[in-house]
Design a protein around this motif. Structure first.
Motif, PDB file in Angstrom:
ATOM      1  N   GLY A  81       0.785  -1.351   0.146  1.00 16.61           N
ATOM      2  CA  GLY A  81       0.064  -0.005  -0.057  1.00 16.61           C
ATOM      3  C   GLY A  81       0.832   1.343   0.168  1.00 16.61           C
ATOM      4  N   ALA A  82       1.817   1.221   0.897  1.00 18.32           N
ATOM      5  CA  ALA A  82       2.749   2.551   0.844  1.00 18.32           C
ATOM      6  C   ALA A  82       3.329   2.706  -0.389  1.00 18.32           C
ATOM      7  N   ASN A  83       4.005   1.752  -1.165  1.00 16.94           N
ATOM      8  CA  ASN A  83       4.677   1.824  -2.375  1.00 16.94           C
ATOM      9  C   ASN A  83       3.638   2.273  -3.487  1.00 16.94           C
ATOM     10  N   ALA A  84       2.344   1.745  -3.588  1.00 16.56           N
ATOM     11  CA  ALA A  84       1.422   2.302  -4.529  1.00 16.56           C
ATOM     12  C   ALA A  84       1.049   3.833  -4.236  1.00 16.56           C
ATOM     13  N   VAL A  85       0.903   4.147  -2.908  1.00 13.66           N
ATOM     14  CA  VAL A  85       0.509   5.504  -2.619  1.00 13.66           C
ATOM     15  C   VAL A  85       1.506   6.230  -3.035  1.00 13.66           C
ATOM     16  N   LEU A  86       2.913   6.034  -2.607  1.00 16.40           N
ATOM     17  CA  LEU A  86       3.982   6.794  -2.971  1.00 16.40           C
ATOM     18  C   LEU A  86       4.128   6.906  -4.559  1.00 16.40           C
ATOM     19  N   ALA A  87       4.051   5.907  -5.187  1.00 18.83           N
ATOM     20  CA  ALA A  87       4.166   6.007  -6.813  1.00 18.83           C
ATOM     21  C   ALA A  87       3.078   7.093  -7.474  1.00 18.83           C
ATOM     22  N   ILE A  88       1.852   6.891  -6.730  1.00  9.65           N
ATOM     23  CA  ILE A  88       0.932   8.002  -7.384  1.00  9.65           C
ATOM     24  C   ILE A  88       1.174   9.362  -6.922  1.00  9.65           C
ATOM     25  N   LYS A  89       1.835   9.398  -5.692  1.00  6.12           N
ATOM     26  CA  LYS A  89       2.088  11.051  -5.067  1.00  6.12           C
ATOM     27  C   LYS A  89       3.153  11.408  -5.981  1.00  6.12           C
ATOM     28  N   CYS A  90       4.324  10.441  -6.231  1.00  4.10           N
ATOM     29  CA  CYS A  90       5.533  10.968  -7.248  1.00  4.10           C
ATOM     30  C   CYS A  90       4.987  11.463  -8.447  1.00  4.10           C
ATOM     31  N   CYS A  91       4.125  10.478  -9.009  1.00  8.22           N
ATOM     32  CA  CYS A  91       3.798  10.876 -10.351  1.00  8.22           C
ATOM     33  C   CYS A  91       2.987  12.160 -10.584  1.00  8.22           C
ATOM     34  N   LEU A  92       2.168  12.461  -9.606  1.00  3.62           N
ATOM     35  CA  LEU A  92       1.511  13.913  -9.466  1.00  3.62           C
ATOM     36  C   LEU A  92       2.439  14.894  -9.317  1.00  3.62           C
ATOM     37  N   THR A  93       3.341  14.748  -8.322  1.00  3.74           N
ATOM     38  CA  THR A  93       4.279  15.818  -8.227  1.00  3.74           C
ATOM     39  C   THR A  93       4.993  15.965  -9.220  1.00  3.74           C
ATOM     40  N   ASN A  94       5.466  15.112 -10.187  1.00  2.00           N
ATOM     41  CA  ASN A  94       6.360  15.146 -11.399  1.00  2.00           C
ATOM     42  C   ASN A  94       5.593  15.497 -12.702  1.00  2.00           C
ATOM     43  N   HIS A  95       4.209  15.509 -12.455  1.00  2.00           N
ATOM     44  CA  HIS A  95       3.164  15.597 -13.637  1.00  2.00           C
ATOM     45  C   HIS A  95       3.805  14.715 -14.668  1.00  2.00           C
TER      46      HIS A  95
END
Length: 111
Positions: A81-95
């Motif tokens: 779950g942590a890896n999934a949320v961080l992947a999404i958060k990084c994608c949003l931050t990096n556009h």
């Protein structure tokens, strides 16, 4: 040595360490590292272009993106779950949301 590196004089640092290569394995590893990464260690040129040469900016971004999201009061995460949320958060931050969706689609096809 730090002054020489900041001035972009990597060859001078390598030359200063070279006579001591045989004394210590750590010195040999440093020489090998500096030699292999000379092109990326032109700190004087990077600073002239206004670029950061320290790791503080990256470390701060990591704290902002990951740490604050994952360490909220009451939060409990599984590794998946942590890896999934961080992947999404990084994608949003990096556009890079489109890249993430493409990668996720490839994962689904492979499974």
């Amino acid at each position: 040595m730090k002054i020489r590196l900041k001035a972009g004089r990597v060859d001078a640092v390598i030359a200063a360490f070279t006579p001591h290569r045989h004394r210590d394995e750590a010195v040999a590893k440093c020489i090998d590292y500096f030699t292999a990464n000379k092109a990326q260690m032109q700190y004087d040129k990077y600073r002239q272009q206004g670029m950061q040469i320290g790791s503080g900016v990256v470390e701060s971004a990591g704290r902002q993106i990951a740490g604050l999201r994952m360490k909220r009061p009451g939060s409990h995460w599984s590794v998946t779950g942590a890896n999934a949320v961080l992947a999404i958060k990084c994608c949003l931050t990096n556009h890079s949301w489109v890249d993430f969706l493409h990668w996720k689609a490839q994962q689904a096809v492979a499974a």
